[in-house]
Design a protein around this motif. Sequence first.
Motif, short mmCIF file in Angstrom:
data_model
loop_
_atom_site.label_atom_id
_atom_site.label_comp_id
_atom_site.label_asym_id
_atom_site.label_seq_id
_atom_site.Cartn_x
_atom_site.Cartn_y
_atom_site.Cartn_z
N ILE A 28 -23.77 -99.26 -13.15
CA ILE A 28 -22.51 -99.53 -12.46
C ILE A 28 -21.51 -98.41 -12.69
CG2 ILE A 28 -20.57 -101.14 -12.29
CD1 ILE A 28 -22.48 -103.34 -13.27
N ARG A 29 -20.82 -98.01 -11.61
CA ARG A 29 -19.70 -97.08 -11.70
C ARG A 29 -18.44 -97.83 -11.26
NH1 ARG A 29 -24.86 -95.73 -10.54
NH2 ARG A 29 -24.47 -94.91 -8.44
N VAL A 30 -17.36 -97.67 -12.04
CA VAL A 30 -16.10 -98.35 -11.74
C VAL A 30 -15.03 -97.31 -11.41
CG1 VAL A 30 -16.70 -100.30 -13.21
CG2 VAL A 30 -15.41 -98.38 -14.17
N ASN A 31 -13.91 -97.79 -10.91
CA ASN A 31 -12.85 -96.86 -10.49
C ASN A 31 -12.17 -96.21 -11.69
OD1 ASN A 31 -11.65 -99.42 -11.10
ND2 ASN A 31 -9.76 -98.72 -10.13
N ASN A 32 -11.82 -94.95 -11.53
CA ASN A 32 -11.15 -94.17 -12.57
C ASN A 32 -9.71 -93.94 -12.16
OD1 ASN A 32 -10.41 -92.50 -14.65
ND2 ASN A 32 -11.72 -90.77 -14.04
N LYS A 87 -8.39 -99.22 -17.92
CA LYS A 87 -7.59 -99.60 -16.75
C LYS A 87 -8.44 -99.79 -15.50
CE LYS A 87 -3.40 -97.25 -18.39
NZ LYS A 87 -2.38 -96.22 -18.07
N ALA A 88 -9.76 -99.70 -15.64
CA ALA A 88 -10.64 -99.88 -14.47
C ALA A 88 -10.51 -101.30 -13.94
CB ALA A 88 -12.08 -99.58 -14.86
N THR A 89 -10.55 -101.43 -12.60
CA THR A 89 -10.35 -102.74 -11.98
C THR A 89 -11.43 -103.13 -10.97
OG1 THR A 89 -8.94 -101.71 -10.29
CG2 THR A 89 -7.83 -102.66 -12.22
N THR A 90 -12.17 -102.15 -10.43
CA THR A 90 -13.11 -102.48 -9.35
C THR A 90 -14.48 -101.82 -9.55
OG1 THR A 90 -12.29 -100.63 -8.01
CG2 THR A 90 -11.32 -102.79 -7.61
N ILE A 91 -15.51 -102.50 -9.04
CA ILE A 91 -16.85 -101.92 -8.97
C ILE A 91 -16.86 -100.97 -7.79
CG2 ILE A 91 -19.30 -102.41 -8.63
CD1 ILE A 91 -18.66 -105.31 -9.57
N PRO A 98 -18.37 -107.62 -14.47
CA PRO A 98 -19.10 -106.38 -14.80
C PRO A 98 -18.17 -105.25 -15.22
CG PRO A 98 -19.92 -107.33 -12.75
CD PRO A 98 -18.67 -108.07 -13.10
N VAL A 99 -16.99 -105.15 -14.61
CA VAL A 99 -16.08 -104.04 -14.93
C VAL A 99 -15.66 -104.12 -16.39
CG1 VAL A 99 -13.83 -103.01 -14.42
CG2 VAL A 99 -15.27 -103.87 -12.55
N SER A 100 -15.44 -105.31 -16.88
CA SER A 100 -14.96 -105.45 -18.27
C SER A 100 -16.02 -105.06 -19.29
CB SER A 100 -14.52 -106.90 -18.52
OG SER A 100 -15.65 -107.76 -18.62
N VAL A 129 -14.68 -92.05 -10.33
CA VAL A 129 -15.46 -93.13 -10.94
C VAL A 129 -15.80 -92.83 -12.39
CG1 VAL A 129 -16.49 -93.82 -8.75
CG2 VAL A 129 -17.71 -92.21 -10.22
N ILE A 130 -16.06 -93.92 -13.13
CA ILE A 130 -16.53 -93.84 -14.52
C ILE A 130 -17.78 -94.70 -14.62
CG2 ILE A 130 -15.90 -94.08 -16.95
CD1 ILE A 130 -13.01 -94.56 -16.06
#
Length: 874
Positions: free
Chosen positions: A815-819, A830-834, A502-504, A674-675
């Motif tokens: 979904i929000r991922v790490n910024n 460069k986001a890696t995690t949900i 999902p992050v990708s 988050v992004i």
Amino acid sequence: MKLHTCLHVSLLAGILALSACTDKFDEIENNQPDWLGENIYDYLKERGDCNYYTRLIDDCGMHEIMQRTGSNTLFFTRDDAFDAYFESNRQKGLRPTCYEEMSPTMKQMFISLGRISNAQLIERLCHGDISGTVLRRSTYFNPTDSIPAILKSDLLRTFEGNPYFAAIESDTVYLLQDATTTTLTQFFPDVMQELGITEEDIDFISNGETSMQNASLYSNKIVQQDITCKNGYLHELENLILPPETMAGYINENENLSVFRKLMNRFAIPLVYRDATATTPAVYTLRYFNEHAENKANKTQNLYGALLVDDKNNDKSNACLYFDPAWNAYQSGMRNANSSEPPYQGDMGVMFVPTDKAIAEYFSPTGDGADLYKNFGSWDNVPDNIVADFVKNHQKYSFLSSLPHDFDIMKDESGYEMNISQENIIDKYVARNGMVYVVDKVLPPLDYRSVMGPAKIDQGNRIFNIAMNDSHTQFMYYLRSLLSCYQFFITPDAYMTHYTDPVSMGKSADQQAYWKFYMSPANEIYATVYSLQTGDSIGEVTDTKIINNRMNDIMRNHTLVVESNESFDAAVAGGQEYFVTMGYMPLHITPTGTAISTAGAGNSSPVTTLDASEKSNGKSYIIDGVLQSTCTSTYQNLNQSSNNDVINAESPFYEFLRLCNACNIFSNAATSSVIPLAPYITFLQQYDYTLYIPENTLLQDAMSKHYIPTPEELQELYELSADGQETHIDSLYQIAVNKLRRFIRYHIQDNSVFIKGKKETDTEYLTETIDNTTKLFYPVHVTNTGNSITVRDYMGEEAHVTDREGLYNLIGRDIRVNNTGNSQSPEMSKATTIESYSCTVVHQIDKILWYEPASSQWHTDLYDDLEEYQKSEF
């Protein structure tokens, strides 16, 4: 303590302090009070029924100690007890059958085992030298007083398949059962009362041979106690005192426990106690690998007995027991931090050992251990880590917390009910380091009885097994619960091959990827990353944090919480197809013959059930793929387009989406942490929600009648406010925005409902619009027949979910991922995690939902009573 007793001790102390001065002894002896009686030796000699015992004293060179010097406590027996012992051996074909056949070592053992340092009454023996109640007490009997010589061939039968014993080169092996002090277990009235041992307990443990009113060593009753002599105290035992086995020793000797013995002995090791010399053979001591209170300074023989590594060969065990069942001085820990008493004195271990028959019934195609049997076929094939778990669950650290009167509430060392009763105990044995109960049932670890059992048992499911544990997702703590019922879907390693990341999906097309998970040589979960565009490998993921993040996502989407297996089966049979997982995403489940077909919202096709088994807390399914959550956002479902930058005028949800955008329901803004992958509804949390979207024509009609502001009106107010051309325009704009937002929020409810979902009648759900008077959220009431959904609003009017294909059950996940950047310069690449997400399902409805009467000319009303509106809260 009574005054007379104190006087005894005080006078004895004075006498014994001078006893080393030989030239004064006769003077002291001639002036002793009459009540002291004879010395120990003469007392026994003059009795006339203790001839064997005085011969022991003479033969062991202890005549002088027992007649003239020393401060002793001695447990002795009459001649008829010796005769009974000899006769019992004769009937069993054992030796000795008479005193003359006793070896010097055996004679020394009988004296040493019943001898305790210092002159002590039974009352005094109940307490430690400093403090605390003493359940077990050491004697003069040292482990090296008797070193058994065992033929290696006999040893290999007991420790069959154990490589450490097979590696011993000598044909005769000198093996100590343990190299620590041998203890006596004191079932004395004061000890039992102070330690909480009840009359029922001691009657059960001793098979009725002793009671709370009798003092006993093990179950050997003291028939006469506190016999006062000049140089100590005597206590007369009913039977000859024999050193009992350790827990391991008893299990190894009991032919009805041969299967458990073999399992337990996988973890045995003969440690070198004394190296061989030119004239003497090596002496070994029997130990078991165990994790008991590890002392890192000394892993072989330390205060708490842990043994994790064979230091001589630098060989770490594959698995360990809770504690060493052969450890004489077993201890569960200090009674309190300030105590200087040896901890072994206060407690001992316990083992519940199933018979061969009980294990055979368990480990069978139809038994509770059918999963084990199906996977391995024989105990010989079961891996050490599983066998260790199995044996450990039959161990209890504390005898005092495992007394018979507590069986019905007793928990294993993981904190789960053991479900044992006195009726399950078919034999019992008080060993010198603990209590052994022989039981008619197997007590498997909860992990193997729970829905995660197949993941732990089958080596083909190692990814799921490791992912659940403490160092990864800790999901096992959910799946162990017996208060819930789960439907748990397990994907074997061979099928963990196509997980859409999902992050990708928020990144550029060339970075969008799927993962193939695998086990590394170090038993870590890794993943190879493949391009969704080309199918080529574009990287590896070895970071545990990132792996755990995705495995947590998978685990939650593979787990349903249901009322019961029966209710779930009935729901599927009754036509329910959508079930919400622990991760708030739905699974689409349909029956296929006797099995079920399952798909996540992101699966292109259903996965197949390869196997299913009922467990104590639900049902486990083995499936041939990963249940994939959707990567489609709520915004994309409303826009009916993957292009978030342009509103699709052809969308059946076009007008609702225009209204949402006009009052900023959605946001695409990043924060410092988050992004969002796509525009998301800002006020929704990590939960599941249902959006009811009125048809475009209904919303157009409501706007034309001024029931709600139009996006154009809001824009006009906003521009006037920005130009400062109108009094109160800014306030009017805010009021209009709030009115529209409250209207939209009333069309969003907590929890997701589906066509082909759970059937319900007039169930109340809360919306996202709050009643400013009551401060409670306005509800809607839902009736779901399975094939249709009716929603009743606060005004009592009903709306129906449109039954046209593509306008209901539209599932989304925001979904929000790490910024790794900041809010101004987010770094999506460069986001890696949900980090978080909200789950939604969208339905089109044939009527607008109202929480208050629709009113016309909304802007006129506002102008006429602006002050009142300004006081209203959003």
